[in-house]
Enzyme design. Structure first.
Site, PDB file in Angstrom:
ATOM      1  N   ASN A 215      28.546  36.603  41.106  1.00  0.00           N
ATOM      2  CA  ASN A 215      29.474  35.529  40.719  1.00  0.00           C
ATOM      3  C   ASN A 215      29.185  35.187  39.260  1.00  0.00           C
ATOM      4  OD1 ASN A 215      31.595  33.625  41.433  1.00  0.00           O
ATOM      5  ND2 ASN A 215      30.045  32.027  41.263  1.00  0.00           N
ATOM      6  N   LYS A 216      29.962  34.277  38.715  1.00  0.00           N
ATOM      7  CA  LYS A 216      29.831  33.878  37.308  1.00  0.00           C
ATOM      8  C   LYS A 216      28.381  33.678  36.903  1.00  0.00           C
ATOM      9  CE  LYS A 216      32.330  33.553  34.769  1.00  0.00           C
ATOM     10  NZ  LYS A 216      32.609  34.621  33.799  1.00  0.00           N
TER      11      LYS A 216
ATOM     12  N   ARG B 241      38.550  44.723  34.124  1.00  0.00           N
ATOM     13  CA  ARG B 241      37.349  43.934  34.414  1.00  0.00           C
ATOM     14  C   ARG B 241      36.577  44.636  35.533  1.00  0.00           C
ATOM     15  NH1 ARG B 241      37.629  37.636  34.562  1.00  0.00           N
ATOM     16  NH2 ARG B 241      35.532  37.987  33.739  1.00  0.00           N
TER      17      ARG B 241
ATOM     18  N   ASP C 205      32.616  37.263  43.137  1.00  0.00           N
ATOM     19  CA  ASP C 205      33.428  38.355  42.581  1.00  0.00           C
ATOM     20  C   ASP C 205      33.195  39.679  43.296  1.00  0.00           C
ATOM     21  OD1 ASP C 205      33.309  36.253  40.363  1.00  0.00           O
ATOM     22  OD2 ASP C 205      34.901  37.623  39.747  1.00  0.00           O
TER      23      ASP C 205
ATOM     24  N   GLN D 212      35.028  27.482  31.921  1.00  0.00           N
ATOM     25  CA  GLN D 212      35.976  27.447  33.050  1.00  0.00           C
ATOM     26  C   GLN D 212      35.797  26.166  33.871  1.00  0.00           C
ATOM     27  OE1 GLN D 212      34.401  30.193  32.048  1.00  0.00           O
ATOM     28  NE2 GLN D 212      35.402  32.082  32.692  1.00  0.00           N
TER      29      GLN D 212
ATOM     30  N   ARG E 289      42.514  34.735  35.537  1.00  0.00           N
ATOM     31  CA  ARG E 289      41.137  35.095  35.858  1.00  0.00           C
ATOM     32  C   ARG E 289      40.813  34.574  37.244  1.00  0.00           C
ATOM     33  NH1 ARG E 289      39.981  30.693  36.851  1.00  0.00           N
ATOM     34  NH2 ARG E 289      37.908  31.387  37.437  1.00  0.00           N
ATOM     35  N   GLY E 290      39.585  34.933  37.716  1.00  0.00           N
ATOM     36  CA  GLY E 290      39.214  34.614  39.093  1.00  0.00           C
ATOM     37  C   GLY E 290      39.502  35.857  39.936  1.00  0.00           C
ATOM     38  N   ALA E 291      38.534  36.233  40.777  1.00  0.00           N
ATOM     39  CA  ALA E 291      38.608  37.531  41.452  1.00  0.00           C
ATOM     40  C   ALA E 291      39.924  37.782  42.219  1.00  0.00           C
ATOM     41  CB  ALA E 291      37.390  37.693  42.350  1.00  0.00           C
TER      42      ALA E 291
HETATM   43  O1  MRU Z   1      35.162  35.306  34.505  1.00  0.00           O
HETATM   44  P1  MRU Z   1      35.973  34.583  35.546  1.00  0.00           P
HETATM   45  O2  MRU Z   1      36.457  33.262  35.085  1.00  0.00           O
HETATM   46  O3  MRU Z   1      37.065  35.456  36.117  1.00  0.00           O
HETATM   47  O4  MRU Z   1      34.905  34.343  36.704  1.00  0.00           O
HETATM   48  C1  MRU Z   1      35.356  33.754  37.866  1.00  0.00           C
HETATM   49  C2  MRU Z   1      34.277  33.465  38.838  1.00  0.00           C
HETATM   50  O5  MRU Z   1      33.130  33.806  38.670  1.00  0.00           O
HETATM   51  C3  MRU Z   1      34.701  32.821  40.102  1.00  0.00           C
HETATM   52  O6  MRU Z   1      33.634  32.096  40.639  1.00  0.00           O
HETATM   53  C4  MRU Z   1      35.076  33.926  41.094  1.00  0.00           C
HETATM   54  O7  MRU Z   1      36.012  34.812  40.569  1.00  0.00           O
HETATM   55  C5  MRU Z   1      35.518  33.356  42.356  1.00  0.00           C
HETATM   56  S1  MRU Z   1      37.268  33.287  42.446  1.00  0.00           S
HETATM   57  C6  MRU Z   1      37.787  32.365  43.733  1.00  0.00           C
END
Ligand code: MRU
Length: 330
Positions: A231-232, A78, A221, A180, A34-36
Protein backbone atom coordinates in the site's frame (compact mmCIF):
# COMPACT_ATOMS: atom_id res chain seq x y z
CA UNK A 1 -13.73 9.27 -21.16
CA UNK A 2 -14.61 11.84 -18.52
CA UNK A 3 -12.63 11.77 -15.28
CA UNK A 4 -12.41 14.02 -12.26
CA UNK A 5 -8.88 15.47 -12.31
CA UNK A 6 -7.65 14.58 -8.80
CA UNK A 7 -4.49 16.66 -9.12
CA UNK A 8 -6.69 19.79 -8.95
CA UNK A 9 -8.63 18.77 -5.84
CA UNK A 10 -9.70 20.09 -3.42
CA UNK A 11 -9.50 23.64 -4.76
CA UNK A 12 -10.92 22.92 -8.18
CA UNK A 13 -13.52 20.29 -9.06
CA UNK A 14 -13.01 19.79 -12.77
CA UNK A 15 -13.80 16.93 -15.12
CA UNK A 16 -11.49 16.45 -18.06
CA UNK A 17 -12.17 14.54 -21.29
CA UNK A 18 -9.64 11.93 -22.42
CA UNK A 19 -9.93 11.23 -26.14
CA UNK A 20 -6.96 8.94 -26.78
CA UNK A 21 -5.29 6.03 -25.04
CA UNK A 22 -2.20 8.19 -24.67
CA UNK A 23 -4.25 10.70 -22.70
CA UNK A 24 -5.69 7.95 -20.49
CA UNK A 25 -2.17 6.62 -19.84
CA UNK A 26 -0.91 10.11 -19.00
CA UNK A 27 -3.85 10.65 -16.61
CA UNK A 28 -3.02 7.43 -14.75
CA UNK A 29 0.74 8.10 -14.66
CA UNK A 30 0.32 11.65 -13.38
CA UNK A 31 -2.32 10.63 -10.76
CA UNK A 32 -5.15 12.65 -12.31
CA UNK A 33 -6.92 9.37 -11.59
CA UNK A 34 -5.41 7.14 -8.92
CA UNK A 35 -6.17 4.44 -6.36
CA UNK A 36 -5.89 0.76 -7.26
CA UNK A 37 -9.49 -0.06 -8.30
CA UNK A 38 -10.01 3.32 -10.01
CA UNK A 39 -6.98 2.98 -12.27
CA UNK A 40 -8.17 -0.50 -13.27
CA UNK A 41 -11.60 0.84 -14.18
CA UNK A 42 -10.13 3.83 -16.04
CA UNK A 43 -7.81 1.54 -18.00
CA UNK A 44 -10.74 -0.73 -18.94
CA UNK A 45 -12.56 2.31 -20.35
CA UNK A 46 -9.23 3.25 -21.97
CA UNK A 47 -9.54 0.15 -24.16
CA UNK A 48 -12.97 1.38 -25.31
CA UNK A 49 -11.35 4.72 -26.15
CA UNK A 50 -8.71 2.84 -28.18
CA UNK A 51 -11.35 0.93 -30.16
CA UNK A 52 -13.18 4.17 -30.95
CA UNK A 53 -10.10 6.19 -31.82
CA UNK A 54 -8.99 4.00 -34.76
CA UNK A 55 -9.76 5.57 -38.17
CA UNK A 56 -13.05 4.69 -39.88
CA UNK A 57 -11.33 2.76 -42.66
CA UNK A 58 -9.55 0.36 -40.27
CA UNK A 59 -10.21 -3.34 -40.66
CA UNK A 60 -11.54 -5.38 -37.69
CA UNK A 61 -8.08 -6.91 -37.26
CA UNK A 62 -6.44 -3.46 -37.22
CA UNK A 63 -8.97 -2.23 -34.67
CA UNK A 64 -8.28 -5.22 -32.41
CA UNK A 65 -4.53 -4.69 -32.80
CA UNK A 66 -4.98 -1.08 -31.66
CA UNK A 67 -6.82 -2.31 -28.56
CA UNK A 68 -4.00 -4.79 -27.82
CA UNK A 69 -1.43 -1.98 -28.14
CA UNK A 70 -3.54 0.14 -25.78
CA UNK A 71 -3.61 -2.75 -23.30
CA UNK A 72 0.22 -2.85 -23.27
CA UNK A 73 0.55 0.93 -22.97
CA UNK A 74 -1.92 1.17 -20.08
CA UNK A 75 -0.46 -1.84 -18.27
CA UNK A 76 2.93 -0.12 -18.16
CA UNK A 77 1.61 3.06 -16.50
CA UNK A 78 1.82 1.95 -12.86
CA UNK A 79 3.44 -1.32 -11.75
CA UNK A 80 2.22 -1.93 -8.19
CA UNK A 81 -1.61 -2.02 -8.22
CA UNK A 82 -2.55 -5.42 -9.61
CA UNK A 83 -6.15 -4.28 -10.17
CA UNK A 84 -4.82 -2.60 -13.32
CA UNK A 85 -3.60 -5.89 -14.77
CA UNK A 86 -6.78 -7.77 -13.77
CA UNK A 87 -9.05 -5.12 -15.30
CA UNK A 88 -7.08 -4.88 -18.55
CA UNK A 89 -6.84 -8.65 -19.01
CA UNK A 90 -10.50 -9.17 -18.31
CA UNK A 91 -11.66 -6.40 -20.63
CA UNK A 92 -9.36 -7.51 -23.44
CA UNK A 93 -10.64 -11.08 -23.07
CA UNK A 94 -14.14 -9.78 -23.91
CA UNK A 95 -12.88 -8.38 -27.23
CA UNK A 96 -13.71 -10.04 -30.54
CA UNK A 97 -12.93 -8.61 -33.99
CA UNK A 98 -15.98 -7.18 -35.71
CA UNK A 99 -18.34 -4.23 -35.72
CA UNK A 100 -19.28 -4.76 -32.05
CA UNK A 101 -15.75 -4.45 -30.68
CA UNK A 102 -16.23 -1.12 -28.87
CA UNK A 103 -19.65 -2.19 -27.55
CA UNK A 104 -18.22 -5.47 -26.18
CA UNK A 105 -15.39 -3.63 -24.44
CA UNK A 106 -17.76 -1.02 -23.05
CA UNK A 107 -20.09 -3.67 -21.64
CA UNK A 108 -17.16 -5.38 -19.89
CA UNK A 109 -15.75 -2.12 -18.54
CA UNK A 110 -19.18 -1.16 -17.21
CA UNK A 111 -19.61 -4.59 -15.60
CA UNK A 112 -16.22 -4.25 -13.91
CA UNK A 113 -17.11 -0.76 -12.71
CA UNK A 114 -20.42 -1.95 -11.29
CA UNK A 115 -18.81 -4.97 -9.59
CA UNK A 116 -16.32 -2.68 -7.88
CA UNK A 117 -19.16 -0.45 -6.70
CA UNK A 118 -20.93 -3.46 -5.19
CA UNK A 119 -17.69 -4.77 -3.64
CA UNK A 120 -17.19 -1.44 -1.88
CA UNK A 121 -20.72 -1.63 -0.42
CA UNK A 122 -20.19 -5.17 0.78
CA UNK A 123 -16.77 -4.43 2.34
CA UNK A 124 -18.15 -1.40 4.15
CA UNK A 125 -20.99 -3.46 5.60
CA UNK A 126 -18.56 -6.18 6.74
CA UNK A 127 -16.13 -3.66 8.26
CA UNK A 128 -18.92 -1.84 10.10
CA UNK A 129 -18.64 -4.26 13.05
CA UNK A 130 -15.23 -2.72 13.82
CA UNK A 131 -16.54 0.88 13.96
CA UNK A 132 -18.66 2.46 16.67
CA UNK A 133 -20.57 5.71 17.14
CA UNK A 134 -18.22 8.18 18.80
CA UNK A 135 -15.11 6.25 17.68
CA UNK A 136 -11.77 7.68 16.52
CA UNK A 137 -9.81 6.01 13.71
CA UNK A 138 -6.74 6.60 11.57
CA UNK A 139 -6.15 6.18 7.83
CA UNK A 140 -3.32 6.69 5.35
CA UNK A 141 -3.40 7.99 1.76
CA UNK A 142 -6.81 7.91 0.04
CA UNK A 143 -8.73 4.66 -0.16
CA UNK A 144 -12.09 6.28 -0.73
CA UNK A 145 -14.66 6.95 -3.42
CA UNK A 146 -12.00 8.78 -5.43
CA UNK A 147 -9.88 5.62 -5.52
CA UNK A 148 -12.63 3.17 -6.50
CA UNK A 149 -15.84 2.73 -8.50
CA UNK A 150 -17.97 3.04 -5.34
CA UNK A 151 -17.80 4.44 -1.81
CA UNK A 152 -14.22 3.30 -1.30
CA UNK A 153 -12.44 0.55 0.58
CA UNK A 154 -10.95 1.79 3.88
CA UNK A 155 -13.01 5.00 3.73
CA UNK A 156 -16.18 3.18 2.61
CA UNK A 157 -16.88 2.08 6.18
CA UNK A 158 -16.61 5.67 7.42
CA UNK A 159 -18.97 6.92 4.70
CA UNK A 160 -21.44 4.15 5.54
CA UNK A 161 -21.23 4.74 9.30
CA UNK A 162 -21.57 8.51 8.90
CA UNK A 163 -24.66 7.93 6.73
CA UNK A 164 -26.15 5.97 9.64
CA UNK A 165 -25.63 8.85 12.00
CA UNK A 166 -22.38 7.70 13.69
CA UNK A 167 -20.25 10.61 14.93
CA UNK A 168 -16.71 9.72 13.92
CA UNK A 169 -13.31 11.35 14.05
CA UNK A 170 -10.70 10.19 11.55
CA UNK A 171 -7.04 11.09 11.75
CA UNK A 172 -5.81 11.28 8.15
CA UNK A 173 -2.09 11.09 7.44
CA UNK A 174 -1.36 13.89 4.99
CA UNK A 175 0.58 11.33 2.89
CA UNK A 176 3.87 12.66 1.69
CA UNK A 177 4.99 13.49 -0.91
CA UNK A 178 1.75 13.93 -2.88
CA UNK A 179 -0.68 14.78 -0.10
CA UNK A 180 -3.46 12.38 -1.07
CA UNK A 181 -4.57 12.42 2.58
CA UNK A 182 -4.59 16.19 2.97
CA UNK A 183 -6.09 16.95 -0.42
CA UNK A 184 -8.36 13.98 -1.12
CA UNK A 185 -9.23 12.04 2.05
CA UNK A 186 -9.98 15.18 4.05
CA UNK A 187 -12.13 16.51 1.17
CA UNK A 188 -14.06 13.26 0.84
CA UNK A 189 -14.67 12.61 4.53
CA UNK A 190 -15.70 16.19 5.27
CA UNK A 191 -18.46 15.83 2.67
CA UNK A 192 -19.82 12.82 4.57
CA UNK A 193 -19.82 14.73 7.84
CA UNK A 194 -16.84 12.87 9.32
CA UNK A 195 -14.61 15.04 11.52
CA UNK A 196 -11.10 14.94 10.02
CA UNK A 197 -7.85 15.70 11.82
CA UNK A 198 -4.82 15.84 9.55
CA UNK A 199 -1.50 14.49 10.75
CA UNK A 200 1.99 14.71 9.35
CA UNK A 201 2.81 11.08 8.50
CA UNK A 202 5.57 11.14 11.09
CA UNK A 203 3.10 12.14 13.85
CA UNK A 204 0.97 9.02 13.48
CA UNK A 205 3.11 6.82 15.76
CA UNK A 206 2.91 9.17 18.72
CA UNK A 207 -0.84 9.66 18.26
CA UNK A 208 -1.26 5.87 18.29
CA UNK A 209 1.03 5.49 21.29
CA UNK A 210 -1.00 8.12 23.16
CA UNK A 211 -4.08 5.89 22.87
CA UNK A 212 -6.04 8.38 20.80
CA UNK A 213 -6.98 5.90 18.03
CA UNK A 214 -9.15 2.76 18.28
CA UNK A 215 -8.21 1.18 14.96
CA UNK A 216 -6.34 1.86 11.74
CA UNK A 217 -8.06 1.30 8.37
CA UNK A 218 -6.04 1.33 5.14
CA UNK A 219 -6.51 0.16 1.55
CA UNK A 220 -4.15 -1.93 -0.57
CA UNK A 221 -2.62 -2.00 -4.03
CA UNK A 222 -1.55 -5.64 -4.12
CA UNK A 223 -1.86 -8.51 -1.64
CA UNK A 224 0.36 -11.58 -2.05
CA UNK A 225 -0.72 -15.19 -1.43
CA UNK A 226 0.71 -15.09 2.11
CA UNK A 227 -1.30 -11.96 2.97
CA UNK A 228 1.55 -9.42 2.75
CA UNK A 229 0.06 -6.07 1.73
CA UNK A 230 1.53 -3.44 -0.58
CA UNK A 231 0.00 0.00 0.00
CA UNK A 232 1.04 3.66 -0.11
CA UNK A 233 4.52 4.18 1.29
CA UNK A 234 4.27 4.83 5.02
CA UNK A 235 1.75 2.03 5.61
CA UNK A 236 4.40 -0.37 6.90
CA UNK A 237 5.75 2.01 9.57
CA UNK A 238 2.15 2.74 10.52
CA UNK A 239 1.51 -0.98 11.04
CA UNK A 240 4.63 -1.24 13.23
CA UNK A 241 3.45 1.66 15.36
CA UNK A 242 -0.04 0.14 15.60
CA UNK A 243 1.40 -3.18 16.75
CA UNK A 244 3.52 -1.43 19.39
CA UNK A 245 0.46 0.52 20.62
CA UNK A 246 -1.76 -2.61 20.48
CA UNK A 247 -4.15 -0.90 18.05
CA UNK A 248 -5.95 -3.16 15.51
CA UNK A 249 -4.74 -2.68 11.94
CA UNK A 250 -7.35 -3.40 9.26
CA UNK A 251 -6.79 -3.63 5.51
CA UNK A 252 -9.90 -3.24 3.35
CA UNK A 253 -9.46 -4.40 -0.24
CA UNK A 254 -11.49 -6.09 -2.97
CA UNK A 255 -10.56 -9.49 -4.32
CA UNK A 256 -9.20 -7.77 -7.47
CA UNK A 257 -6.29 -6.53 -5.29
CA UNK A 258 -5.05 -10.06 -4.56
CA UNK A 259 -2.23 -11.54 -6.62
CA UNK A 260 -2.10 -15.21 -5.69
CA UNK A 261 0.68 -15.79 -8.24
CA UNK A 262 3.09 -14.10 -5.84
CA UNK A 263 4.04 -16.17 -2.78
CA UNK A 264 5.03 -13.17 -0.67
CA UNK A 265 5.23 -9.39 -0.57
CA UNK A 266 8.93 -9.57 -1.45
CA UNK A 267 7.84 -10.31 -5.04
CA UNK A 268 5.57 -7.25 -5.39
CA UNK A 269 7.02 -4.64 -7.79
CA UNK A 270 7.30 -1.27 -6.05
CA UNK A 271 6.78 1.82 -8.18
CA UNK A 272 9.66 4.30 -7.97
CA UNK A 273 8.38 7.76 -8.90
CA UNK A 274 10.23 10.87 -9.96
CA UNK A 275 12.62 12.40 -7.37
CA UNK A 276 11.05 15.73 -8.32
CA UNK A 277 7.94 14.86 -6.28
CA UNK A 278 10.13 14.89 -3.14
CA UNK A 279 12.56 17.65 -4.07
CA UNK A 280 9.79 20.12 -4.93
CA UNK A 281 6.53 21.31 -3.41
CA UNK A 282 3.63 22.82 -5.37
CA UNK A 283 5.83 23.12 -8.44
CA UNK A 284 8.75 24.87 -6.69
CA UNK A 285 12.03 23.25 -5.70
CA UNK A 286 12.29 23.17 -1.92
CA UNK A 287 15.32 20.88 -1.44
CA UNK A 288 18.80 22.28 -1.25
CA UNK A 289 20.72 22.29 -4.52
CA UNK A 290 22.71 19.12 -5.02
CA UNK A 291 20.34 16.87 -3.03
CA UNK A 292 18.91 13.81 -4.74
CA UNK A 293 15.80 11.93 -3.58
CA UNK A 294 14.49 8.37 -3.47
CA UNK A 295 10.76 8.12 -4.08
CA UNK A 296 9.26 4.64 -3.63
CA UNK A 297 5.48 5.07 -3.88
CA UNK A 298 4.56 1.93 -1.92
CA UNK A 299 5.83 -0.35 0.82
CA UNK A 300 4.93 -3.83 1.99
CA UNK A 301 3.32 -4.58 5.35
CA UNK A 302 3.98 -8.16 6.48
CA UNK A 303 0.83 -10.23 7.03
CA UNK A 304 1.76 -10.74 10.69
CA UNK A 305 1.17 -7.03 11.35
CA UNK A 306 -2.33 -7.05 9.82
CA UNK A 307 -5.19 -7.82 12.21
CA UNK A 308 -7.64 -8.64 9.40
CA UNK A 309 -8.21 -8.11 5.69
CA UNK A 310 -11.80 -7.20 4.85
CA UNK A 311 -12.79 -8.27 1.32
CA UNK A 312 -16.17 -8.49 -0.39
CA UNK A 313 -15.91 -12.29 -0.06
CA UNK A 314 -15.46 -12.17 3.70
CA UNK A 315 -12.95 -11.28 6.39
CA UNK A 316 -9.51 -12.91 6.58
CA UNK A 317 -8.26 -13.17 10.17
CA UNK A 318 -5.68 -14.12 11.18
CA UNK A 319 -3.87 -13.34 7.94
CA UNK A 320 -1.87 -16.41 6.88
CA UNK A 321 -1.26 -18.29 3.60
CA UNK A 322 -3.89 -20.84 4.72
CA UNK A 323 -6.63 -18.29 5.50
CA UNK A 324 -5.99 -16.45 2.21
CA UNK A 325 -6.13 -19.78 0.32
CA UNK A 326 -9.33 -20.73 2.12
CA UNK A 327 -11.08 -17.55 0.96
CA UNK A 328 -9.71 -18.05 -2.56
CA UNK A 329 -11.26 -21.49 -2.83
CA UNK A 330 -14.40 -20.75 -0.82
O1 MRU B 1 -0.40 6.40 -5.47
P1 MRU B 1 -1.88 6.26 -5.21
O2 MRU B 1 -2.50 7.53 -4.77
O3 MRU B 1 -2.59 5.61 -6.37
O4 MRU B 1 -1.92 5.23 -4.00
C1 MRU B 1 -3.16 4.83 -3.55
C2 MRU B 1 -3.10 3.97 -2.35
O5 MRU B 1 -2.07 3.58 -1.87
C3 MRU B 1 -4.41 3.51 -1.82
O6 MRU B 1 -4.29 3.24 -0.46
C4 MRU B 1 -4.77 2.20 -2.54
O7 MRU B 1 -4.74 2.33 -3.92
C5 MRU B 1 -6.06 1.71 -2.08
S1 MRU B 1 -7.35 2.16 -3.17
C6 MRU B 1 -8.85 1.87 -2.51
Amino acid sequence: LLILDQTLLPHEVREIALATTGEVAEAIRSLRIRGAPAIGIAAAYGLVVAAGAVGRGASPAERLAAVRDAHDLLLATRPTAVNLRHALRRTLAAAAPGPDLAALLLAEARALHEEDRLSCERMAHLALRHVRDGGTYLTHCNAGALATGGIGTALGVFHLAAGRGFRLRVYADETRPLLQGARLTAWELAQSGVAVTLLCDSAAASVLAAGRVEAVFVGADRIAANGDVANKVGTWPLSLAAREAKVPFFVVAPWSTFDLSLPSGRDIPIEERSPGEVLSFAGRRTAAPGADAANPAFDVTPAALVTAIVTERGIIAPVTPATVAALASG
